[in-house]
Scaffold this motif. Structure first.
Motif, PDB file in Angstrom:
ATOM      1  N   LEU A  20      20.507  36.720  35.634  1.00 45.33           N
ATOM      2  CA  LEU A  20      20.406  37.104  37.039  1.00 45.33           C
ATOM      3  C   LEU A  20      21.521  36.457  37.847  1.00 45.33           C
ATOM      4  N   GLN A  21      22.159  37.247  38.697  1.00 41.93           N
ATOM      5  CA  GLN A  21      23.153  36.730  39.625  1.00 41.93           C
ATOM      6  C   GLN A  21      22.441  36.178  40.864  1.00 41.93           C
ATOM      7  N   ASP A  22      23.177  35.396  41.650  1.00 42.55           N
ATOM      8  CA  ASP A  22      22.563  34.832  42.851  1.00 42.55           C
ATOM      9  C   ASP A  22      22.060  35.921  43.792  1.00 42.55           C
ATOM     10  N   ASP A  59      20.808  38.732  42.868  1.00 44.43           N
ATOM     11  CA  ASP A  59      19.546  39.185  42.282  1.00 44.43           C
ATOM     12  C   ASP A  59      18.423  38.206  42.612  1.00 44.43           C
ATOM     13  N   ILE A  60      18.736  36.915  42.498  1.00 42.65           N
ATOM     14  CA  ILE A  60      17.735  35.881  42.788  1.00 42.65           C
ATOM     15  C   ILE A  60      17.330  35.946  44.251  1.00 42.65           C
ATOM     16  N   ALA A  61      18.318  36.182  45.138  1.00 39.79           N
ATOM     17  CA  ALA A  61      18.015  36.286  46.566  1.00 39.79           C
ATOM     18  C   ALA A  61      17.086  37.461  46.832  1.00 39.79           C
ATOM     19  N   LYS A  62      17.400  38.632  46.262  1.00 39.68           N
ATOM     20  CA  LYS A  62      16.545  39.809  46.438  1.00 39.68           C
ATOM     21  C   LYS A  62      15.150  39.543  45.885  1.00 39.68           C
ATOM     22  N   PHE A  63      15.125  38.879  44.737  1.00 41.29           N
ATOM     23  CA  PHE A  63      13.846  38.581  44.091  1.00 41.29           C
ATOM     24  C   PHE A  63      12.993  37.694  44.985  1.00 41.29           C
TER      25      PHE A  63
END
Length: 384
Positions: free
Chosen positions: A191-193, A195-199
């Motif tokens: 996961l890119q940052d 992706d982590i933010a959206k998650f």
């Protein structure tokens, strides 16, 4: 006097937007805050009701944590600070009810330096006010600055950070012991940052949960057939987050019995569209029945293209089916279309393929289709 102080400070702040709110507050408090001597008869509970806007039960509960106060001087300064940031009376009342000891914070030694530091990190005055409301006691701790600096790098913008804070006070958790290990592990999973933010906007608890729990969720996502390298992995992780094995087993059983899918078809559908594990059973069933009974699709066809079950029935599936049915029945469509293509295309692409070519033959088609997408489904699409 307090009301005049609030208005004076706020007016000064608004009239000089070029300077940071924190630097102005520091200057204004020195000039405008009145001195006050201890008052042995200071009634904390009455002050909370009359000045802070708390209800009587809230004030009674909060006053127990403020029994040491002997003067309104510091609380007045704190209220003026909050007013200067732009908090409404309702916001102030909510903050004080949630964290009564906020009234004891030093404006000069703590709150103003924190506000200045936040401004230096790029937060606007409205952002700082919002953070004060959401963070409560964490706002009056200078460690908030280093934590926020980390989260801004992770989430990209203060807007994203505040969206996460709305649902979970992530500032209350250890970055070194909890957050950083979880973020590092998610990065290892591909996961890119971003992706982590959206998650985290959707599942804030992911990065503040016990690291062992996060590792178990990753294993669960892999067990439903979505490898870490897959572009669907983030969605799989969102789907299984905080679901136990028993809950997943129950949902898989529901999919098998309701949609008449085999084990292999369920596995394929879930791996291609993990949100099936969390979607409303009633909504999924309504979409499935529509696709079977009205569109005429086979159950196995849907299992291979499960994303259709995640599309809006009223806003997409039904109006597009009616539009295609209309042009087909009126001889405007030379061959049967792929309904997966019909449903999955963007609205612009759908219109370009199925609506715009028939403007002359069916001038009302686009208008009828747009009305259908808004829930105004006509009994028949019109030629004239």
């Amino acid at each position: 006097m307090l009301l005049r102080l609030r208005c004076y400070i706020l007016t000064q702040l608004l009239s000089s937007p070029s300077a940071s709110p924190a630097s102005q507050l520091h200057r204004l408090f020195s000039a405008a805050a009145p001195g006050a001597s201890p008052n042995p008869s200071f009634a904390v509970e009455e002050y909370l009701v009359a000045t802070c806007g708390l209800t009587r039960p809230q004030a009674l509960k909060a006053s127990a944590k403020l029994s040491h106060l002997r003067s309104p001087a510091n609380p007045d300064a704190v209220l003026a600070f909050l007013a200067g940031l732009g908090l409404s009376d309702a916001d102030v009342a909510a903050l004080v009810a949630r964290d009564p000891q906020f009234l004891c914070a030093s404006v000069e030694r703590t709150l103003t330096p924190v506000a200045a530091g936040l401004s230096g990190l790029g937060l606007s005055r409205s952002d700082i006010a919002r953070l004060a409301s959401l963070a409560a006691h964490k706002f009056r701790q200078k460690s908030v600055l280093s934590k926020l600096q980390y989260y801004l790098r992770l989430f990209g913008t203060s807007h994203n950070f505040l969206r996460v804070m709305k649902f979970s006070n992530i500032l209350s958790h250890s970055i070194e012991r909890v957050v950083k290990p979880n973020v590092a592990y998610l990065r290892e999973c591909g996961l890119q940052d971003c992706d982590i933010a959206k998650f985290c906007i959707q599942r804030p608890r992911m990065i503040i949960s016990n690291p062992e729990h996060v590792q178990a969720m990753v294993a669960c996502a892999e067990n439903i057939g979505v490898p870490r390298a897959s572009g669907m992995f983030r969605h799989a992780l969102q789907a299984v987050a905080f679901l136990g094995e028993e809950e997943i087993t129950v949902r898989v059983g529901y999919l098998k019995s309701t949609f008449r899918w085999t084990d292999a078809e369920v596995g394929m559908a879930v791996s291609k569209f993990p949100p099936l594990l969390r979607g409303s059973e009633k909504s999924l069933q309504r979409r499935f029945e529509f696709l079977i009974s009205e569109v005429g699709l086979e159950s196995a066809y849907i299992a291979q293209r499960p994303v259709m079950l995640g599309l809006s029935l009223e806003g997409r599936l039904r109006p597009r089916h009616y539009a295609v049915k209309f042009i087909k029945e009126n001889g405007l469509l030379k061959c049967d279309p792929s309904y997966y293509t019909v449903f999955k295309e963007s609205d612009m692409t759908f219109k370009k393929k199925f609506i715009h070519p028939h403007k002359e033959a069916a001038p009302h088609l686009e208008k009828d289709y747009d009305a259908a997408c808004k829930g105004e489904v006509p009994t028949n699409f019109r030629f004239t």
